[in-house]
Design a protein around this motif. Structure first.
Motif, PDB file in Angstrom:
ATOM      1  N   ALA A   1       0.768  -1.185  -0.199  1.00 57.01           N
ATOM      2  CA  ALA A   1      -0.138  -0.019  -0.013  1.00 57.01           C
ATOM      3  C   ALA A   1       0.829   1.098  -0.085  1.00 57.01           C
ATOM      4  CB  ALA A   1      -0.916  -0.175   1.223  1.00 57.01           C
ATOM      5  N   GLU A   2       1.983   1.170   0.982  1.00 50.64           N
ATOM      6  CA  GLU A   2       2.892   2.505   0.895  1.00 50.64           C
ATOM      7  C   GLU A   2       3.296   2.781  -0.633  1.00 50.64           C
ATOM      8  OE1 GLU A   2       7.112   3.878   3.069  1.00 50.64           O
ATOM      9  OE2 GLU A   2       6.172   2.017   3.283  1.00 50.64           O
ATOM     10  N   GLN A   3       3.724   1.636  -1.154  1.00 51.39           N
ATOM     11  CA  GLN A   3       4.560   1.499  -2.494  1.00 51.39           C
ATOM     12  C   GLN A   3       3.590   2.288  -3.468  1.00 51.39           C
ATOM     13  OE1 GLN A   3       5.880  -2.004  -3.898  1.00 51.39           O
ATOM     14  NE2 GLN A   3       7.161  -1.154  -5.849  1.00 51.39           N
ATOM     15  N   VAL A   4       2.235   1.882  -3.738  1.00 51.90           N
ATOM     16  CA  VAL A   4       1.477   2.497  -4.504  1.00 51.90           C
ATOM     17  C   VAL A   4       1.062   3.795  -4.220  1.00 51.90           C
ATOM     18  CG1 VAL A   4       0.891   0.147  -5.268  1.00 51.90           C
ATOM     19  CG2 VAL A   4      -0.484   1.256  -3.496  1.00 51.90           C
ATOM     20  N   VAL A   5       1.005   4.134  -2.871  1.00 51.47           N
ATOM     21  CA  VAL A   5       0.646   5.498  -2.521  1.00 51.47           C
ATOM     22  C   VAL A   5       1.660   6.395  -2.994  1.00 51.47           C
ATOM     23  CG1 VAL A   5       0.496   7.026  -0.403  1.00 51.47           C
ATOM     24  CG2 VAL A   5      -0.871   5.122  -0.783  1.00 51.47           C
ATOM     25  N   ARG A   6       3.028   6.132  -2.567  1.00 51.44           N
ATOM     26  CA  ARG A   6       3.987   7.099  -2.867  1.00 51.44           C
ATOM     27  C   ARG A   6       4.137   7.281  -4.420  1.00 51.44           C
ATOM     28  NH1 ARG A   6       6.975   8.513   1.315  1.00 51.44           N
ATOM     29  NH2 ARG A   6       7.102   7.129   2.929  1.00 51.44           N
ATOM     30  N   GLY A   7       3.930   6.106  -5.529  1.00 52.65           N
ATOM     31  CA  GLY A   7       3.887   6.243  -6.754  1.00 52.65           C
ATOM     32  C   GLY A   7       2.833   7.069  -7.305  1.00 52.65           C
ATOM     33  N   MET A   8       1.669   7.156  -6.653  1.00 49.38           N
ATOM     34  CA  MET A   8       0.613   7.867  -7.019  1.00 49.38           C
ATOM     35  C   MET A   8       0.523   9.280  -6.676  1.00 49.38           C
ATOM     36  SD  MET A   8      -2.681   7.750  -8.434  1.00 49.38           S
ATOM     37  CE  MET A   8      -4.259   8.224  -8.393  1.00 49.38           C
ATOM     38  N   ILE A   9       0.851   9.419  -5.167  1.00 47.98           N
ATOM     39  CA  ILE A   9       0.817  10.941  -4.674  1.00 47.98           C
ATOM     40  C   ILE A   9       1.821  11.663  -4.795  1.00 47.98           C
ATOM     41  CG2 ILE A   9       0.092  11.879  -2.571  1.00 47.98           C
ATOM     42  CD1 ILE A   9      -2.425  10.073  -3.945  1.00 47.98           C
ATOM     43  N   GLU A  10       3.089  11.157  -4.402  1.00 45.29           N
ATOM     44  CA  GLU A  10       3.936  12.049  -4.000  1.00 45.29           C
ATOM     45  C   GLU A  10       4.635  12.669  -5.429  1.00 45.29           C
ATOM     46  OE1 GLU A  10       6.821  11.048  -0.229  1.00 45.29           O
ATOM     47  OE2 GLU A  10       7.039   9.596  -1.941  1.00 45.29           O
ATOM     48  N   ASP A  11       4.942  13.876  -5.229  1.00 49.64           N
ATOM     49  CA  ASP A  11       5.258  14.695  -6.791  1.00 49.64           C
ATOM     50  C   ASP A  11       6.024  15.912  -6.009  1.00 49.64           C
ATOM     51  OD1 ASP A  11       3.339  16.578  -5.994  1.00 49.64           O
ATOM     52  OD2 ASP A  11       2.028  15.609  -7.493  1.00 49.64           O
ATOM     53  N   GLU A  12       6.225  17.068  -6.877  1.00 48.32           N
ATOM     54  CA  GLU A  12       7.059  18.108  -6.329  1.00 48.32           C
ATOM     55  C   GLU A  12       6.312  19.004  -5.402  1.00 48.32           C
ATOM     56  OE1 GLU A  12       5.149  18.876 -10.383  1.00 48.32           O
ATOM     57  OE2 GLU A  12       6.401  17.639  -9.458  1.00 48.32           O
ATOM     58  N   ARG A  13       4.793  18.738  -5.370  1.00 55.34           N
ATOM     59  CA  ARG A  13       4.005  19.592  -4.533  1.00 55.34           C
ATOM     60  C   ARG A  13       3.491  18.736  -3.265  1.00 55.34           C
ATOM     61  NH1 ARG A  13      -1.140  22.020  -6.678  1.00 55.34           N
ATOM     62  NH2 ARG A  13      -1.888  19.597  -6.757  1.00 55.34           N
TER      63      ARG A  13
ATOM     64  N   PRO B   1      -5.941  21.263  -2.212  1.00 57.56           N
ATOM     65  CA  PRO B   1      -5.603  21.298  -3.426  1.00 57.56           C
ATOM     66  C   PRO B   1      -4.392  21.985  -4.239  1.00 57.56           C
ATOM     67  CG  PRO B   1      -7.195  22.983  -2.506  1.00 57.56           C
ATOM     68  CD  PRO B   1      -6.813  21.808  -1.298  1.00 57.56           C
ATOM     69  N   ARG B   2      -3.567  22.478  -3.176  1.00 57.85           N
ATOM     70  CA  ARG B   2      -2.348  23.272  -3.736  1.00 57.85           C
ATOM     71  C   ARG B   2      -1.315  22.430  -3.451  1.00 57.85           C
ATOM     72  NH1 ARG B   2      -3.114  29.761  -2.510  1.00 57.85           N
ATOM     73  NH2 ARG B   2      -5.072  29.996  -3.409  1.00 57.85           N
ATOM     74  N   GLY B   3      -1.568  21.241  -2.755  1.00 57.43           N
ATOM     75  CA  GLY B   3      -0.353  20.538  -2.438  1.00 57.43           C
ATOM     76  C   GLY B   3       0.044  20.478  -0.893  1.00 57.43           C
ATOM     77  N   GLY B   4       0.917  19.771  -0.588  1.00 52.72           N
ATOM     78  CA  GLY B   4       1.231  19.862   0.939  1.00 52.72           C
ATOM     79  C   GLY B   4       1.915  18.600   1.541  1.00 52.72           C
ATOM     80  N   ALA B   5       1.697  18.366   2.757  1.00 44.77           N
ATOM     81  CA  ALA B   5       2.233  16.691   3.100  1.00 44.77           C
ATOM     82  C   ALA B   5       1.268  16.365   3.905  1.00 44.77           C
ATOM     83  CB  ALA B   5       3.022  17.428   4.652  1.00 44.77           C
TER      84      ALA B   5
END
Length: 217
Positions: A92-104, A136-140
């Motif tokens: 689950a962590e792996q797919v979350v990081r692939g889908m969600i994490e980006d520069e924002r 909507p503007r990104g964050g943590a």
């Protein structure tokens, strides 16, 4: 507002729900797939030789994005094994990081790596998706556990500029169908509510300034 495990009974047929979820998955992947097609068309255009590197970069980036979205939606919306299957929180962590994490948007994953009942993990993935809509503007986004073992619940803290609880999200998770009916844009929180009730869990939203917290326990 909270959603109760014994909440409103679903008012959508299984066929309609399946169709709406398929539409949601297609919506998630059509953009990167379309970008790949555009990149290939540029490569095939002999008059655009100077754009070759740009096209290759677009194809590579969009292919990775499409793959990440498909892997995520397979676990979040798909069958993912038999009715009694258990899913790995590490996957689950792996797919979350692939889908969600980006520069924002960043993800701080604080869950242990262990197997949990399938619908509980699917609920977690859907709550992560909901958390992204609160910033909507990104964050943590911080993902942590409430309890342990098969009774483990989840706490998601999303912090970002202009954080807010999306309009209608709480009622949709509670099982309420909008007056105009469900569509592919709102089926995801409704489905998350179904997973919560199936898992005997309650989902709550709380906003404090630029932080929106979702809990499922």
């Amino acid at each position: 507002m909270s959603t109760k495990a014994a909440g409103t009974a679903p008012e959508v047929s299984a066929l309609d729900l399946a169709a709406l979820l398929c539409s949601r998955v297609c919506h998630d992947v059509i953009s990167p797939v379309g970008a790949v097609v555009n990149g290939v068309e540029v490569l095939e255009d002999k008059d655009a030789a100077d754009m070759r590197e740009v096209a290759l970069d677009l194809i590579a980036k969009s292919s990775r994005q499409a793959s990440a979205r498909l892997q995520f939606t397979r676990l979040a919306f798909g069958a993912a094994g038999s009715a009694g299957a258990r899913l790995d929180l590490g996957d689950a962590e792996q797919v979350v990081r692939g889908m969600i994490e980006d520069e924002r948007t960043s993800v701080d994953w604080r869950l242990p790596r262990e197997l949990l009942p399938k619908n509980r993990v699917k609920l977690l993935l859907n709550l992560v998706l909901l958390s992204t809509t609160t910033i909507p503007r990104g964050g943590a986004i911080i993902v942590s556990a409430l309890g342990e073992g098969d009774a483990m619940g989840f706490r998601l803290e999303a912090t970002g500029v202009s954080a807010r609880i999306p309009q209608g999200a709480e009622s949709l998770i509670g099982g309420q169908v909008p007056d105009g009916g469900l569509d592919a844009h709102v089926v995801q929180p409704y489905y998350a509510g179904m997973l919560a009730r199936e898992s005997g869990m309650t989902v709550r939203f709380v906003q404090d300034g630029d932080m929106v917290t979702l809990t499922a326990a």
